[in-house]
Design an enzyme around this catalytic site. Structure first.
Site, PDB file in Angstrom:
ATOM      1  N   ASP A  99      56.089  37.110  34.523  1.00 14.04           N
ATOM      2  CA  ASP A  99      55.579  37.121  35.895  1.00 14.04           C
ATOM      3  C   ASP A  99      54.610  38.278  36.147  1.00 14.04           C
ATOM      4  O   ASP A  99      54.216  38.528  37.291  1.00 14.04           O
ATOM      5  CB  ASP A  99      56.737  37.146  36.891  1.00 14.04           C
ATOM      6  CG  ASP A  99      57.379  35.775  37.045  1.00 14.04           C
ATOM      7  OD1 ASP A  99      56.695  34.766  36.774  1.00 14.04           O
ATOM      8  OD2 ASP A  99      58.563  35.706  37.437  1.00 14.04           O
ATOM      9  N   ASP A 119      57.101  27.880  35.989  1.00 12.14           N
ATOM     10  CA  ASP A 119      56.452  28.863  36.865  1.00 12.14           C
ATOM     11  C   ASP A 119      55.277  29.558  36.172  1.00 12.14           C
ATOM     12  O   ASP A 119      54.325  30.003  36.805  1.00 12.14           O
ATOM     13  CB  ASP A 119      57.442  29.962  37.303  1.00 12.14           C
ATOM     14  CG  ASP A 119      58.843  29.455  37.585  1.00 12.14           C
ATOM     15  OD1 ASP A 119      59.246  28.431  37.000  1.00 12.14           O
ATOM     16  OD2 ASP A 119      59.558  30.100  38.372  1.00 12.14           O
TER      17      ASP A 119
HETATM   18  N1  GLY Z   1      60.073  32.906  39.432  1.00 12.95           N
HETATM   19  C1  GLY Z   1      59.372  32.181  40.372  1.00 12.95           C
HETATM   20  C2  GLY Z   1      60.183  31.474  41.383  1.00 12.95           C
HETATM   21  O1  GLY Z   1      61.351  31.758  41.639  1.00 12.95           O
HETATM   22  O2  GLY Z   1      59.643  30.610  41.995  1.00 12.95           O
END
Ligand code: GLY
Length: 412
Positions: free
Chosen positions: A123, A190
């Protein structure tokens, strides 16, 4: 995985295309009135909020007030740059220097994570695209560019050559969703929103290494995450040593084989972005497949996204953040399809925005945060993460509204 780094016939570091343009053909008179009203409320609310918040790094308000870094993970929390992303968007839209100063102050604070980087996971794209890359795109700051490139190096370093995927999480997440495999073998849908950091770095450095990694990851996600009906697996597990596919367990949604709505939203927006950055038509087709699945699910209801499109009818749990991400993604998708297809995606985005705004928005300028109704994951033991305001709901609301107004800073 024999086709790793297959040769592409096109320029491997193309400029993003089609990121501008108006939505005049999609907006009805009523939509336009709604949009102008929302934009007006947004500018008032964000000015008041930014004056109070300063360089705090918020996640969710308590009693109407944001607090600094109050999520587990501190500076490393994956959501930390959505607020500075909002500031860059508002700076781009209004030119008010207060927003730029606050965003730069937050970037200074966040730089520390690039030094002690072991806690960072995939992320890092969410952390540095709305922060340093946004800064660089808007101001040309060489310091911000350097932050963005360091982040891209770290993300590229997570690529597993055998499996053709970017590793999602770190060891502390092992066992969080069961014990189906080694954490080094996990990739999640994601990440389609993280890899634009690599497409950006490839162009910036004129070095296709980054591009090849992003492209290969996107192809792996397309092959294993997206089901034939356009629904998605959240988590995929590979054997990190051999690269063989192992399993697709349940993730943040209801269960194995279900369809977590925020994951669906990341897929809609993420495959659109991989098309935008590569020109590979199959990514556009995948984005449309996922979008049509989501639109069909929302159209049979009230355009308010459930946390999971395949959960039991009761209890009803919404996730407005999935709605905001989906809407921003559909608006981006509408830019890349032909004139007869645009209304499907553009008008669906408006339905979602209007339904969620009516139900969940809080425009009181004295209170921090706009969108209520965000849900972090389906199985929330104490309800504290269910239908609450979450920072990325606000980010994608702002991005979608500014896309519609022609005032967006493109950051992905
Ligand atoms: N890690 C991204 C989400 O929880 O959407």
């Amino acid at each position: 995985m024999a086709d790793l780094f297959i040769s592409e016939t096109r320029d491997p570091t193309p400029e993003p295309r089609g990121t501008a343009g108006s939505y005049d053909d999609i907006l009805s008179q009523e939509d336009r009135a709604w949009l102008n009203g929302v934009y007006e409320k947004l500018t008032v609310k964000m000015k008041a909020e930014a004056e109070r918040v300063g360089t705090i790094i918020p996640y969710a308000p308590r009693d109407g007030r944001y607090h600094d870094l109050d999520e587990e993970g501190g500076l490393y929390n994956w959501t930390n740059s959505f607020y500075p992303g909002m500031l860059w968007q508002m700076y781009n839209a209004t030119g008010d220097e207060m927003y730029r100063r606050a965003a730069e102050g937050i970037e200074k604070r966040m730089e520390e994570v690039l030094v002690e980087f072991q806690e960072l996971d995939h992320d890092i794209g969410f952390l540095f695209l709305p922060l340093s890359v946004a800064n660089y795109r808007k101001t040309g700051s060489s310091h911000a560019r350097s932050n963005g490139l360091k982040a891209a190096d770290i993300l590229a370093g997570r690529f597993n050559l055998a499996g053709g995927y970017i590793r999602a999480w770190n060891d502390r997440m092992a066992g969080f969703f069961g014990d189906e495999g080694k954490i080094a073998g996990y990739m999640i849908i994601d990440c389609m929103m993280n890899i634009p950091l690599l497409y950006w770095a490839a162009r910036e450095t004129d070095d296709p290494r980054f591009y090849h990694i992003a492209l290969k990851h996107a192809k792996t996600a397309k092959q294993y995450s997206v089901r034939p009906d356009g629904s998605c697996n959240h988590i995929l597990i590979f054997d990190p040593a051999t690269g063989e596919f192992v399993d697709n367990p349940a993730g943040q949604g209801y269960g194995r084989g279900s369809s977590w709505s925020r994951g669906q939203a990341w897929a809609v927006y993420g495959f659109t972005l991989s098309y935008l950055h590569t020109g590979d038509q199959t990514f556009l087709d995948t984005a449309k497949q996922c979008a049509q699945y989501v639109i069909a699910n929302l159209a049979v209801g009230d355009w308010l996204p459930l946390v999971d499109y395949r959960a039991p009818a009761e209890p009803v749990k919404y996730d407005s953040t999935a709605g905001m991400i989906t809407a921003a993604g559909l608006l981006e998708l509408a830019r890349h399809v032909g004139p007869y297809e645009r209304p499907l995606y553009g008008k669906a985005a408006l339905r979602i925005l209007r339904a969620c705004e009516k139900r969940f928005a809080n425009w009181d300028p004295k209170m921090d945060s706009i969108m209520d109704g965000g849900t972090y994951f389906y199985h929330d033991p104490d309800g504290t993460n269910t239908e609450v305001p979450i920072i990325y709901g606000d980010y994608y609301l702002i991005e979608a509204v500014l896309k519609l107004k022609g005032k967006e800073l493109f950051i992905w």
